[in-house]
Design a protein around this motif. Structure first.
Motif, PDB file in Angstrom:
ATOM      1  N   TYR A 210      36.738  24.230  45.221  1.00  0.00           N
ATOM      2  CA  TYR A 210      36.594  24.057  43.975  1.00  0.00           C
ATOM      3  C   TYR A 210      37.217  22.883  43.222  1.00  0.00           C
ATOM      4  CZ  TYR A 210      34.615  28.960  44.025  1.00  0.00           C
ATOM      5  OH  TYR A 210      33.931  30.071  44.453  1.00  0.00           O
ATOM      6  N   LEU A 262      34.429  26.938  37.474  1.00  0.00           N
ATOM      7  CA  LEU A 262      35.146  28.289  37.563  1.00  0.00           C
ATOM      8  C   LEU A 262      34.494  29.417  37.008  1.00  0.00           C
ATOM      9  CD1 LEU A 262      38.496  27.683  39.565  1.00  0.00           C
ATOM     10  CD2 LEU A 262      36.379  28.712  40.421  1.00  0.00           C
ATOM     11  N   HIS A 265      30.992  29.979  37.613  1.00  0.00           N
ATOM     12  CA  HIS A 265      30.897  30.553  39.076  1.00  0.00           C
ATOM     13  C   HIS A 265      31.270  32.253  38.718  1.00  0.00           C
ATOM     14  CE1 HIS A 265      30.393  27.472  41.932  1.00  0.00           C
ATOM     15  NE2 HIS A 265      31.174  26.872  41.081  1.00  0.00           N
ATOM     16  N   ARG A 266      32.255  32.304  37.806  1.00  0.00           N
ATOM     17  CA  ARG A 266      32.759  33.776  37.674  1.00  0.00           C
ATOM     18  C   ARG A 266      31.495  34.817  37.028  1.00  0.00           C
ATOM     19  NH1 ARG A 266      37.648  34.422  33.789  1.00  0.00           N
ATOM     20  NH2 ARG A 266      36.296  33.349  32.603  1.00  0.00           N
ATOM     21  N   SER A 306      36.494  33.986  41.611  1.00  0.00           N
ATOM     22  CA  SER A 306      35.714  32.939  41.764  1.00  0.00           C
ATOM     23  C   SER A 306      34.362  33.366  42.299  1.00  0.00           C
ATOM     24  CB  SER A 306      36.353  31.972  42.683  1.00  0.00           C
ATOM     25  OG  SER A 306      36.350  32.650  44.090  1.00  0.00           O
ATOM     26  N   GLY A 338      32.534  26.462  47.317  1.00  0.00           N
ATOM     27  CA  GLY A 338      33.149  25.957  46.324  1.00  0.00           C
ATOM     28  C   GLY A 338      32.587  24.734  45.605  1.00  0.00           C
TER      29      GLY A 338
END
Ligand code: PLP
Length: 391
Positions: A210, A262, A265-266, A306, A338
């Motif tokens: 990430y 992030l 992504h979450r 994540s 990532g």
């Protein structure tokens, strides 16, 4: 400095000297000085303040690596962060720094398989014994502690199986027995979990994932407490494990948007998880189901999740699992994760390794998804169409 780390990431390291928003890439093997006196002055400064960016040789770093280290030290809220050429380099540096022949280390059973191979096989040749503990039963950790135990090495969540552990309990066991602790925090990054603040001595992140975020660079970071700083500093000097300035630049660039990526992504992972969790053939390996122990352990320590998740698929027909995976169009097949894009892997023995506590029946199969930054509805539609092959 602004209070929010999100703002800090956007404003830090501006280069008013060169009038550039981003700092330059300073490549150097020889660090050049105007006189011998200047060299000695720098060396004296480095001796007084080893983390102040006073270098006399390129192997120690340049201003480009120093900037990245300073940003990461703030993000980790640690004493210092060492950067390495790969994430695995950081795993090696952490363990090499604090263990010596005759020592024992206790390692989480579901660690990244190269970490397992390194500790179980390679360290054995140096008379360092590794014992693996079950992340779902910390008695297996406690009962294996001896006078020789030097280090507890955690990976949270565990690779492939995504078990979340009671980190506070592990730390209190370590404290009681005066044992050092390390954690591989690549999944959560210090954006979602700050291990040094929690009490760990060392925290590893593969910057390949990430931090860089664009699948085009490799690197690692090792955040440390003051307690272990000198040992890691000495080991880093001896091994020459240092990130190059070009990679450091790319990772610094990636970090500018770490929070934005992030967060997305979450959100995307949550939507895909909601879809996957409805299927009776699947057990979702992700902190999603609110009444599960895994969710409780995640919630206790993390501020977010994540994009990497696992799926335990129940099927007597392994070929149909392979077909399901191979029929996905928006998920790339390949290692690492990532980056901005979605990926998938069928996890077989090669990925899980020779685990002692792998809870997997004959008719259960592991698939790992990295949920990228695409439109989550497209990802769900893609999984839906591939599901027709699963029996
Ligand atoms: C949890 C974890 N730790 C460490 C590593 C190693 O990082 P790198 O590939 O940058 O060496 C990986 C790589 O996949 C990983 O998944």
């Amino acid at each position: 400095m602004s209070k929010s780390f999100k703002t800090f990431l956007k404003h830090t390291a501006k280069d008013f000297h060169n009038q550039s928003v981003n700092p330059p890439v300073v490549r150097a093997s020889t660090i050049i000085f105007k006189s011998m006196q200047d060299i000695r002055k720098t060396q004296a400064k480095a001796q007084k303040n080893p983390i102040g960016g006073h270098y006399d040789y390129g192997r120690q770093g340049t201003s480009t690596t120093h900037i990245l280290q300073k940003i990461l030290t703030k993000l980790e809220e640690s004493y210092h962060v060492f950067t390495t050429p790969t994430g695995f380099g950081a795993v090696f540096l952490a363990i090499f720094s604090v263990t010596r022949p005759g020592d024992e280390i206790i390692v989480a059973d579901p660690v990244y398989s190269p970490t397992r191979l390194f500790t179980e096989k390679f360290l054995k040749e140096f008379d360092i014994k590794t014992i693996f503990y079950n992340p779902r039963d910390l008695k297996t950790l406690e009962k294996n502690i001896s006078k020789r135990t030097k280090l507890i090495f955690v990976e949270n969540p565990g690779s492939n199986t995504f078990d979340f552990q009671d980190l506070g309990k592990i730390l209190s066991i370590a404290k009681k027995n005066k044992i050092l602790t390390a954690i591989d925090n690549t999944w959560g990054t210090p954006y979602f979990l700050k291990p040094i603040k929690l009490g760990f001595d060392m925290s590893i992140v593969s910057a390949t994932k990430y931090y860089s975020g664009h699948s085009d660079v490799m690197g690692g970071s090792l955040a440390v407490s003051k307690r272990v700083f000198q040992k890691v500093y000495n080991a880093e000097r001896i091994t020459g494990l240092r990130l190059g300035p070009d990679d450091a630049y790319l990772i610094t660039r990636g970090l500018r948007t770490l929070d934005v990526r992030l967060d997305r992504h979450r959100e995307n992972a949550k939507k895909v998880a909601a879809f996957l969790s409805k299927n009776k053939q699947f057990k979702l390996l992700y902190p999603y189901k609110k009444n599960s122990e895994n969710f409780r352990m995640w919630k206790k320590y993390y501020s977010g999740a994540s994009g990497l998740m696992g799926l335990k698929i129940k099927s007597k027909n392994i070929n149909s699992v392979r077909k399901f995976v191979n029929s996905l169009n928006l998920f790339g097949y390949g290692y690492s994760w990532g980056g901005f894009e979605s990926l998938v892997l069928h996890q077989e023995f090669r990925e899980t390794g020779n685990r002692k506590y792998l809870d997997l029946a004959k008719d259960e199969h592991l698939v790992r998804f990295h949920i990228g930054l695409e439109d989550p509805n497209d990802l769900i539609a893609d999984i839906k169409q591939a599901l027709r092959h699963l029996k």
